[in-house]
Design an enzyme around this catalytic site. Structure first.
Site, short mmCIF file in Angstrom:
data_model
loop_
_atom_site.label_atom_id
_atom_site.label_comp_id
_atom_site.label_asym_id
_atom_site.label_seq_id
_atom_site.Cartn_x
_atom_site.Cartn_y
_atom_site.Cartn_z
N SER A 128 5.78 -5.39 -1.22
CA SER A 128 5.79 -3.98 -1.65
C SER A 128 6.16 -3.05 -0.50
CB SER A 128 4.43 -3.63 -2.27
OG SER A 128 4.46 -2.38 -2.88
N ALA A 129 5.20 -2.31 0.06
CA ALA A 129 5.50 -1.40 1.17
C ALA A 129 6.06 -2.17 2.36
CB ALA A 129 4.25 -0.63 1.59
N GLU A 156 8.73 -7.10 -10.89
CA GLU A 156 7.49 -7.78 -10.55
C GLU A 156 7.69 -9.30 -10.61
OE1 GLU A 156 6.16 -5.18 -9.26
OE2 GLU A 156 4.17 -5.36 -10.17
N HIS A 185 8.78 -3.29 -7.30
CA HIS A 185 8.12 -2.94 -8.56
C HIS A 185 9.09 -2.26 -9.53
CE1 HIS A 185 4.30 -3.69 -6.49
NE2 HIS A 185 4.66 -2.82 -5.56
N GLY A 218 0.86 -1.18 0.00
CA GLY A 218 0.00 0.00 0.00
C GLY A 218 0.89 1.23 0.00
#
Length: 250
Positions: free
Chosen positions: A118-119, A190, A155, A86
């Site tokens: 991700s985060a 990715e 990413h 997020g």
């Protein structure tokens, strides 16, 4: 330490976390309950339910840390911790306000599995400085968990000759980061992830690899199954500098 750091949580044509199902199952083997940290998104209940649906297929129950009366106590007793993706700025601010940066760090350093996407992968780095996110809120500092002594850019995107975008490429932005900081950055494409077991660090993924940026050197490509344990070599120096309250890279 036992870390699984995913570049992304969703892949085209696959359900949530399905592209990494096997490596997640191995990483969380023996875990009965997972403590999930949903603060990177606004809908904590909905996010936790999404994670619980996936983990149910692995026989693992999920508890959202936002439901705990004492989040620090929940972190201190967790069997495993997963911090989801997020907005990284919102996530770090929430961790800081609840006293969870140190609580999660201590629990993971004690040996429980940590998983980030991700985060959540950004949180495993020394600082927030290589996130792709917009600063929608302002955390007290950029210091994150420091579970690895190098930076990660989830990413990671390669330049596209067909793109009409005229701004900096991701490679140019990371090169600019290295002009001001002396810590390597691993660009995770990715579908890729890092898995750490104590002093061993391995790059994994479906197809794509990663691109390593280091001060004073040209970027280097690494494919899946590459041993990247050498990136942990500066850990003692990083820990020493953090204990002295000096920003890593200063």
């Amino acid at each position: 330490m036992r870390l699984l750091l995913l570049s992304n949580s969703s892949a085209p044509g696959r359900g949530y976390l399905e592209h990494a199902r096997d490596v997640i199952a191995g990483h969380l083997s023996g875990v009965g309950e997972l403590l999930f940290v949903p603060y990177a998104l606004a809908d904590h209940d909905g996010y936790t339910a999404k994670v619980a649906e996936f983990m149910d297929g692995l026989g693992i129950s999920v508890r959202g840390i936002h439901t705990a009366d004492d989040p620090r106590a929940a972190a201190a007793s967790a069997q495993a911790v997963f911090i989801g993706g997020g907005n990284s700025f919102r996530l770090l601010k929430s961790l800081q306000e609840r006293g969870l940066v140190e609580a999660v760090r201590e629990r993971v350093r004690a040996g429980v599995p940590y998983m980030g996407s991700s985060a959540g992968t950004n949180m495993a780095c020394p600082t927030l400085r290589t996130t792709n996110d917009m600063p929608i809120v302002q955390p007290a500092s950029f210091e994150t968990l420091g579970l690895v002594p190098f930076q990660i850019n989830p990413h990671y995107l390669d330049p596209s000759p067909e793109s009409a975008h005229m701004g900096e490429t991701r490679e140019e932005r990371l090169t600019q980061f290295l002009e001001e900081n002396d810590v390597p950055v691993l660009g995770l494409r990715e579908g890729t992830w890092l898995r750490r077991t104590d002093g061993t660090l391995t790059l994994g993924g479906i197809e794509a690899g990663a691109r390593l940026f280091a001060p004073g050197a040209d970027p280097v490509e690494h494919g899946p199954d590459t041993d990247l344990s050498g990136l942990l070599a500066t850990e003692a120096r990083f820990d020493s500098r953090r204990n002295q309250a000096a920003p890593f890279g200063s």
